[in-house]
Design a protein around this motif. Structure first.
Motif, PDB file in Angstrom:
ATOM      1  N   ALA B  50       0.844  -1.199   0.000  1.00 35.59           N
ATOM      2  CA  ALA B  50       0.000   0.000   0.000  1.00 35.59           C
ATOM      3  C   ALA B  50       0.873   1.239   0.000  1.00 35.59           C
ATOM      4  N   PRO B  58      -5.174   6.310  -1.618  1.00 37.00           N
ATOM      5  CA  PRO B  58      -4.448   5.092  -1.241  1.00 37.00           C
ATOM      6  C   PRO B  58      -4.447   4.093  -2.393  1.00 37.00           C
ATOM      7  N   GLN B  59      -3.306   3.440  -2.596  1.00 33.48           N
ATOM      8  CA  GLN B  59      -3.137   2.480  -3.681  1.00 33.48           C
ATOM      9  C   GLN B  59      -2.640   1.163  -3.101  1.00 33.48           C
ATOM     10  N   ALA B  60      -3.123   0.051  -3.611  1.00 34.80           N
ATOM     11  CA  ALA B  60      -2.673  -1.255  -3.122  1.00 34.80           C
ATOM     12  C   ALA B  60      -2.564  -2.204  -4.299  1.00 34.80           C
TER      13      ALA B  60
END
Lengths: 199, 199
Positions: B50, B58-60
């Protein structure tokens, strides 16, 4: 074609033809998300939710997918309102949601705005939570608080501690790892038309 | 005790005694991370990383765990330097790393500062990347760039595109979902002594 020849042709056929078409790929993402809601063994049952910590550190944890609506593009997660993720989302109401679904070889990455529903907004949802599951909502001390021993806490169902995170999906990044890799991004703003990306 | 009685006692014995002790729980986390490096079928082989997107979202995404050192508390991930996660980490060099390991019923959540290694710093690592794996580093156009068709890209191994994300672990949140749930937080600053938290 004889049955045998049909079978051989079938064995060579791409098992994931949906991956080559933007509309079909988008539909497959929602098929998998919906399966997560209804099948406790589906990969999308337990996505990883990413948020931004109150100290600015990215945070990720497993959650349970409780509802999915393709038409509105919303996803629901149930939570204890006293958990750290709720505190984080009150400050920055944005989340990433990640699923790796091994069966279709599909990674689903979602970007969402998050509304925190509570109180009378969620009474009808709370009423449908099975009694054993209600133990997950209501903890003394609250989840994430320091305790003196590993078991120095008590769980007691508390409808006042029950909340629903409603994710309004803004973008979906879908990556299919077939014989060829294919990746596409879908955004709410253009009605989910989709755009191929280099994987 | 006869063999039969010993077996019966064994069947009743807690299969995860390490979960009740802070030092043993911390050791178990690293055992599982190291297993991810060395066993392609281990859960920790494919954690979720993440980060914070350049737009603040937020990026995962799934990554592959390539190295783990308990003494230094570092974890390595290999990457194409032109990927979005590298651009994100250049702006905010912090990441969350998440593993749900079903066998020990253990969720591992890591908070880390991230260094982006490249060029001569990673030559010796690149030299050990198997030839087929090198195709993951070097893409035209770069990963995540829009393309006109699903397959309108080419992959060609490029040592200049190869980087290593070295995560310096700052904190670990370990959650064991046994008959009792136990949760602890370990931080670098106190030498990983550990603190029980309400789960």
């Amino acid at each position: 074609m004889t049955g045998k020849h049909a079978e051989q042709a079938g064995m060579r056929r791409d098992p994931h033809p949906w991956a080559a078409d933007l509309t079909a790929l988008h539909a497959q993402v929602w098929t998998r998300l919906l399966r997560g809601v209804h099948d406790r063994h589906a990969a999308a049952r337990h996505p990883t939710l990413a948020t931004i910590g109150t100290d600015g550190m990215p945070q990720a944890r497993t959650v349970v997918l409780r509802a999915a609506e393709k038409s509105a593009a919303t996803l629901d997660i149930h939570t204890d309102l006293h958990s750290a993720k709720v505190a984080e989302l009150r400050e920055i109401p944005r989340a990433g949601l990640h699923v790796w679904d091994a069966a279709p070889h599909l990674q689903i990455r979602i970007e969402a705005e998050v509304a925190i529903l509570s109180g009378t907004e969620v009474t009808s949802i709370w009423d449908r939570v099975p009694a054993p599951s209600r133990l997950a909502y209501g903890s003394t001390p609250a989840p994430g608080q320091p305790i003196t021993g590993a078991l120095a806490y008590a769980k007691s169902p508390d409808p006042e501690a029950f909340g629903v995170l409603r994710l309004s999906v803004q973008a979906i990044d879908a990556l299919h790892l077939g014989p060829d890799h294919r990746r596409a991004r879908f955004i709410r703003d253009d009605g989910w038309a989709g755009q191929w990306l280099a994987p």
